[in-house]
Write a protein that holds these residues in place. Structure first.
Motif, PDB file in Angstrom:
ATOM      1  N   PRO A 154     -10.570  17.010 -26.077  1.00  0.00           N
ATOM      2  CA  PRO A 154     -10.501  15.566 -25.782  1.00  0.00           C
ATOM      3  C   PRO A 154     -11.753  14.810 -26.253  1.00  0.00           C
ATOM      4  N   GLN A 155     -12.913  15.417 -26.092  1.00  0.00           N
ATOM      5  CA  GLN A 155     -14.159  14.744 -26.557  1.00  0.00           C
ATOM      6  C   GLN A 155     -14.131  14.562 -28.070  1.00  0.00           C
ATOM      7  N   ALA A 156     -13.663  15.587 -28.780  1.00  0.00           N
ATOM      8  CA  ALA A 156     -13.621  15.504 -30.241  1.00  0.00           C
ATOM      9  C   ALA A 156     -12.624  14.434 -30.683  1.00  0.00           C
ATOM     10  N   ARG A 157     -11.475  14.364 -29.990  1.00  0.00           N
ATOM     11  CA  ARG A 157     -10.462  13.352 -30.350  1.00  0.00           C
ATOM     12  C   ARG A 157     -11.015  11.947 -30.121  1.00  0.00           C
ATOM     13  N   GLU A 158     -11.750  11.780 -29.045  1.00  0.00           N
ATOM     14  CA  GLU A 158     -12.333  10.467 -28.742  1.00  0.00           C
ATOM     15  C   GLU A 158     -13.328  10.065 -29.832  1.00  0.00           C
TER      16      GLU A 158
END
Ligand SMILES: Cc1cc2nc3c(=O)[nH]c(=O)nc-3n(C[C@H](O)[C@H](O)[C@H](O)COP(=O)(O)OP(=O)(O)OC[C@H]3O[C@@H](n4cnc5c(N)ncnc54)[C@H](O)[C@@H]3O)c2cc1C
Ligand SMILES: NC(=O)c1ccc[n+]([C@@H]2O[C@H](COP(=O)([O-])OP(=O)(O)OC[C@H]3O[C@@H](n4cnc5c(N)ncnc54)[C@H](O)[C@@H]3O)[C@@H](O)[C@H]2O)c1
Length: 566
Positions: free
Chosen positions: A452-456
């Motif tokens: 999720p952090q990478a997608r953000e």
């Protein structure tokens, strides 16, 4: 009685707690500081100044009890080049590197050398986990049978297990103390307080304090367990990791409040030793800090098959210790609505709801520094910022006290980075390259961003990400060990080959992650690392497969040197 202090924090920055700290105990308790024997192999070496390195090496090769000083002479007008407040792993790492760099160095410690990690953290907990791992294996009849082994009911001696943890802590503490002494670091006993710019006093507060000057000062005062308001700690039936590590008893039923690192590791220990565990977690899922996919798999492997049940989305609002034949009482409320949910009656409760920075008595007010949720504010060089956001000259803060990453190796790496800077060498530590591991059976490890952090980040900066996974079930070594449950997951940029995150759950995951963390630290791209060679059959082939299975866009070239997106 040591005085107690209070912190005001929220959940991710926990609520309100009352904690006492060993640094505030009288310095007379510091028996380890008087021990001065040197043993072969206790002194870590790095690239060093040849003269100092020779002296230090000589110190390690001789069985002597004298202090061999390699500590430098101070800059003009100062007692020391560097004074470090706190001799945990952060302070220790900084001190060794400082002496190697020729800085006249002192370290102030109010309790025992080694701080949390050595005495109340990583070291004793890993000793307990070593036992739980073996117990778990010996108890797993199916696993043993598949290997063709038979073992009759395994048993353990609680005191023997507790002694193993305690003895290991003592041994590592002595090693750390000896390594400081061998290099001639001045170990100053007592509470350290900053009295003004480049000035510190230390000693027994209000009794015998000595003032010293230092060109640079590092705060490395660490952290203490955070206990939410409403929870009464008696140290026997309601306790924190500080008490649990002593393994004074093994409760039949223990509630663990918080399913982070400490909660999860202790659930592994307690269930292997025969306890039933109930997790109480404030957020909506267990292990909320991990990559969600790894968290789900961890639940399947580490929670569901064991004697563990759980409540999520609830706070332990009030916990009353066992008394007069009554069990420990836990009142649960809904984390969002705050409505009463349930009441539990258990034998014991372990409070594992995070840690609060320890800065009490440091004298931050003397230099106009205001803590943020208790943490000392710092920039990327670990330079302390004052109440106006300006740099406080010559003052740094490393480790748990700055809250950047509450891990032992992060504290030490920050200390080394500060010393490099003090010596005039630009050094910024990439925290996204620092690995972390949870030492359950099997282990979980990670470095960099979660999915999720990478997608953000990808959305914010307008790039694409890809994810690939490999299973331990395809790994010969894991299959030979009959421990093939697990997954490795790579998150990367297909356009540049940059590694954004690696998450592993499986046998020896904590050791495996370093190939990925070193790659991130050194800026190695997938198009390069996928051609490296791994011995067969080894667990390292899990990561080899992972890198080889990553698909890159045709434009991704070798060794591009763009700024790291993360
Ligand atoms: C149960 C448990 C298990 C853990 N396991 C791991 C693990 O496996 N791996 C990992 O990386 N991390 C682990 N950690 C986290 C790790 O222990 C910490 O991140 C690490 O100890 C932080 O180091 P530090 O040097 O910042 O502070 P600390 O280790 O807390 O040391 C601070 C020192 O400063 C002293 N001090 C404080 N104030 C003063 C003062 N005013 N004057 C003089 N001295 C003072 C204290 O007495 C203490 O010795 C674990 C923690 C716990 C609780
Ligand atoms: N293997 C390791 O590296 C290791 C092992 C142990 C500890 N540590 C370090 O020690 C630190 C502290 O560990 P930890 O497990 O206590 O903290 P943590 O932050 O990892 O987990 C705390 C958990 O408690 C929950 N929580 C907080 N308040 C709550 C409440 N009132 N009721 C119910 N749940 C609540 C949080 O949602 C979170 O899931 C961590 O930052 C970690 O870095 C590391």
């Amino acid at each position: 009685m040591p005085p107690s202090i209070s912190f005001s924090l929220s959940l991710t920055s926990p609520a309100i707690s009352s904690v006492s700290h060993p640094a505030l105990q009288p310095p007379s308790c510091n028996s380890a500081l008087r021990f001065c024997g040197l043993r072969r192999g206790t002194i870590p070496f790095r690239a060093v100044n040849p003269v100092r390195s020779w002296r230090a090496r000589k110190a390690s090769s001789l069985r002597v009890s004298a202090v061999i000083s390699a500590n430098g002479s101070p800059s003009k007008g100062f007692d020391y080049d560097l004074v470090i407040i706190g001799a945990g792993v952060g302070g220790h790492g900084a001190a060794l590197h400082a002496v190697e760099q020729g800085l006249k160095t002192a370290i102030i410690e109010g309790d025992v050398i080694g701080g949390t990690c050595v005495n109340r953290g990583c070291v004793p907990s890993k000793a307990l986990l070593a036992v739980s791992g073996r117990m778990r294996e010996l108890q797993d009849e199916h696993h043993l049978k598949t290997l063709g082994l038979q073992v009759s009911a395994p048993e353990y001696d609680r005191q023997g297990v507790a002694d193993h943890a305690n003895n290991l802590a003592l041994k590592i503490r002595n090693n750390l103390t000896n390594s400081l002494k061998a290099l001639g670091v001045d170990i100053l006993t007592g509470v350290g307080t900053i009295v003004g710019p480049q000035k510190v006093k230390y000693g027994k507060v209000g009794f015998s304090e000595t003032e010293i000057t230092a060109k640079d000062i590092i705060i490395a005062t660490g952290s203490v367990p955070f206990v939410p308001k409403g929870i009464e700690i008696d140290g026997k039936t309601v306790f924190t990791s500080d008490h649990a590590l002593k393994l004074e008893w093994v409760p039949k039923w223990i509630a663990i409040v918080g399913s982070g690192y400490i909660g999860l590791e202790f659930s592994d220990v307690y269930t292997a030793l025969g306890s039933e565990v109930t997790f109480i977690e404030a957020l909506d899922q267990l292990m909320p800090g991990f990559d969600p996919e790894i968290g789900k798999l961890a639940q399947r492997i580490l929670i569901n098959p064991r004697k563990i049940d759980y409540f999520t989305g609830v706070f332990a609002n009030k916990i009353t210790p066992a008394k007069d034949g009554k069990p420990v009482l836990i009142e649960l409320i809904d984390a969002k609505t705050k409505e009463a949910k349930d009441t539990l009656e258990v034998d014991a409760a372990l409070i594992a709801t995070g840690r609060a920075p320890f800065t009490k008595g440091l004298g931050l007010e003397n230099i106009n520094v205001v803590t943020q949720r208790g943490f000392v504010p710092v920039n990327e060089h670990m330079q302390v910022l004052d109440a106006n956001g300006d740099l406080v000259p010559n003052l740094y803060c490393i480790g748990d006290a700055n809250g950047k990453m509450m891990l032992a190796h992060a504290a030490s790496a920050q200390g080394i980075s500060v010393v490099e800077r003090v010596c005039g060498k630009e050094n910024v530590l990439n925290h996204l390259s620092i690995p972390a591991a949870c030492f359950t059976h099997p282990e979980i490890s990670m470095v960099g961003l979660t999915e999720p952090q990478a997608r953000e980040k990808a959305e914010q900066y307008g790039f694409e990400i890809s994810v690939v996974k490999t299973s331990f079930k395809a790994n010969t070594k894991a299959l030979a060990e009959n421990e093939a449950e697990g997954l490795a997951k790579l998150i990367y940029r297909p356009d540049t080959g940059e590694i954004l995150g690696v998450h592993i759950l499986g046998l020896h995951a904590a050791d495996l992650v370093h190939e990925a963390s070193n790659a991130i630290a050194l800026g190695t791209r997938i198009q390069d690392i996928k051609f490296t060679v791994h011995a067969h059959p080894t667990l390292s082939e899990v990561l080899d497969e992972l890198f080889k299975s990553a698909k890159l866009n045709t434009g991704a070239s070798h060794s591009v040197n763009e700024p790291v997106a993360a």
